[in-house]
Scaffold this motif. Sequence first.
Motif, PDB file in Angstrom:
ATOM      1  N   THR A   1       0.836  -1.203   0.000  1.00  0.00           N
ATOM      2  CA  THR A   1       0.000   0.000   0.000  1.00  0.00           C
ATOM      3  C   THR A   1       0.868   1.249   0.000  1.00  0.00           C
ATOM      4  N   GLU A   2       1.982   1.201   0.673  1.00  0.00           N
ATOM      5  CA  GLU A   2       2.919   2.336   0.659  1.00  0.00           C
ATOM      6  C   GLU A   2       3.369   2.630  -0.770  1.00  0.00           C
ATOM      7  N   GLU A   3       3.675   1.576  -1.537  1.00  0.00           N
ATOM      8  CA  GLU A   3       4.067   1.750  -2.938  1.00  0.00           C
ATOM      9  C   GLU A   3       2.898   2.265  -3.779  1.00  0.00           C
ATOM     10  N   LEU A   4       1.709   1.761  -3.517  1.00  0.00           N
ATOM     11  CA  LEU A   4       0.515   2.250  -4.216  1.00  0.00           C
ATOM     12  C   LEU A   4       0.340   3.743  -3.961  1.00  0.00           C
ATOM     13  N   LEU A   5       0.465   4.166  -2.710  1.00  0.00           N
ATOM     14  CA  LEU A   5       0.317   5.580  -2.363  1.00  0.00           C
ATOM     15  C   LEU A   5       1.414   6.427  -3.013  1.00  0.00           C
ATOM     16  N   ARG A   6       2.615   5.897  -3.098  1.00  0.00           N
ATOM     17  CA  ARG A   6       3.708   6.620  -3.769  1.00  0.00           C
ATOM     18  C   ARG A   6       3.372   6.868  -5.237  1.00  0.00           C
ATOM     19  N   ARG A   7       2.843   5.840  -5.890  1.00  0.00           N
ATOM     20  CA  ARG A   7       2.480   6.000  -7.307  1.00  0.00           C
ATOM     21  C   ARG A   7       1.324   6.972  -7.471  1.00  0.00           C
ATOM     22  N   LEU A   8       0.384   6.955  -6.534  1.00  0.00           N
ATOM     23  CA  LEU A   8      -0.725   7.914  -6.596  1.00  0.00           C
ATOM     24  C   LEU A   8      -0.227   9.352  -6.435  1.00  0.00           C
ATOM     25  N   ARG A   9       0.697   9.570  -5.496  1.00  0.00           N
ATOM     26  CA  ARG A   9       1.244  10.917  -5.300  1.00  0.00           C
ATOM     27  C   ARG A   9       1.926  11.411  -6.564  1.00  0.00           C
ATOM     28  N   ARG A  10       2.677  10.541  -7.218  1.00  0.00           N
ATOM     29  CA  ARG A  10       3.367  10.920  -8.459  1.00  0.00           C
ATOM     30  C   ARG A  10       2.372  11.225  -9.576  1.00  0.00           C
ATOM     31  N   ALA A  11       1.297  10.441  -9.659  1.00  0.00           N
ATOM     32  CA  ALA A  11       0.274  10.689 -10.679  1.00  0.00           C
ATOM     33  C   ALA A  11      -0.400  12.037 -10.431  1.00  0.00           C
ATOM     34  N   GLU A  12      -0.667  12.340  -9.171  1.00  0.00           N
ATOM     35  CA  GLU A  12      -1.301  13.611  -8.829  1.00  0.00           C
ATOM     36  C   GLU A  12      -0.379  14.787  -9.152  1.00  0.00           C
ATOM     37  N   ILE A  13       0.916  14.639  -8.857  1.00  0.00           N
ATOM     38  CA  ILE A  13       1.898  15.682  -9.194  1.00  0.00           C
ATOM     39  C   ILE A  13       1.935  15.907 -10.697  1.00  0.00           C
ATOM     40  N   ALA A  14       1.763  14.823 -11.464  1.00  0.00           N
ATOM     41  CA  ALA A  14       1.779  14.913 -12.928  1.00  0.00           C
ATOM     42  C   ALA A  14       0.472  15.463 -13.496  1.00  0.00           C
ATOM     43  N   GLY A  15      -0.488  15.773 -12.621  1.00  0.00           N
ATOM     44  CA  GLY A  15      -1.741  16.360 -13.084  1.00  0.00           C
ATOM     45  C   GLY A  15      -2.751  15.360 -13.610  1.00  0.00           C
ATOM     46  N   ARG A  16      -2.590  14.095 -13.276  1.00  0.00           N
ATOM     47  CA  ARG A  16      -3.529  13.064 -13.726  1.00  0.00           C
ATOM     48  C   ARG A  16      -4.721  12.999 -12.783  1.00  0.00           C
ATOM     49  N   SER A  17      -5.893  12.721 -13.340  1.00  0.00           N
ATOM     50  CA  SER A  17      -7.063  12.490 -12.490  1.00  0.00           C
ATOM     51  C   SER A  17      -6.936  11.106 -11.876  1.00  0.00           C
ATOM     52  N   VAL A  18      -7.326  10.997 -10.608  1.00  0.00           N
ATOM     53  CA  VAL A  18      -7.111   9.769  -9.852  1.00  0.00           C
ATOM     54  C   VAL A  18      -8.420   9.300  -9.224  1.00  0.00           C
ATOM     55  N   GLY A  19      -8.682   7.989  -9.308  1.00  0.00           N
ATOM     56  CA  GLY A  19      -9.800   7.358  -8.618  1.00  0.00           C
ATOM     57  C   GLY A  19      -9.261   6.222  -7.770  1.00  0.00           C
ATOM     58  N   VAL A  20      -9.643   6.187  -6.485  1.00  0.00           N
ATOM     59  CA  VAL A  20      -9.114   5.187  -5.566  1.00  0.00           C
ATOM     60  C   VAL A  20     -10.274   4.394  -4.972  1.00  0.00           C
TER      61      VAL A  20
END
Length: 199
Positions: free
Chosen positions: A22-41
Amino acid sequence: MHAITRSGWIEVISGSMFSGKTEELLRRLRRAEIAGRSVGVFTPAVDDRYGETTIGSHAGRQWEATVVDNEGEGPRDILDDRPIAEVIAIDEANFFSNALVDVCETLADGGSRVIVSGTDQTFRGEPFEPLPQLMATAEYVDKLQAVCSECGEPASRNQRLIDGAPAHADDPTILVGAAESYEARCRDCHVLVTGRSDD
């Protein structure tokens, strides 16, 4: 991670409990958000360890999530979330029914980056569906290891504990818990009780 194209793909983060999935999942989500991608969890209804609408790591990091019924056709509700995000994250995939496999395929076919996290083995050391199917169809698979609580070697198994002792093989497969119910173990230190003593 992936060439910039119109196609989607599936990433699976797997391994034993306490391996940092889950820590790795959250890391990838943070990077996607920084890149301006829309995110659904999304998180399964059965897992409320970090709050009903939150995914969280044992290290304390959290992210707001939509709760989805994990049984039967429940995972298909993920497809009803509109608009479909560019990055879809699904935590604790091992708690979902096999319908999750088709959902992930549909999302990836539609152009989404799908990140799935979950343990790939039951406490018995057996494949924990639907993770093996997702690993087979994913473009990217990362299998993380924890540290064995007994010997310190790399751990790939989940040791379930009942009152501090190894669980019996006949116990139910799903028991939501953390350090009070599970330890990470290597193959040599993993114990599965198969016989019942007569009282």
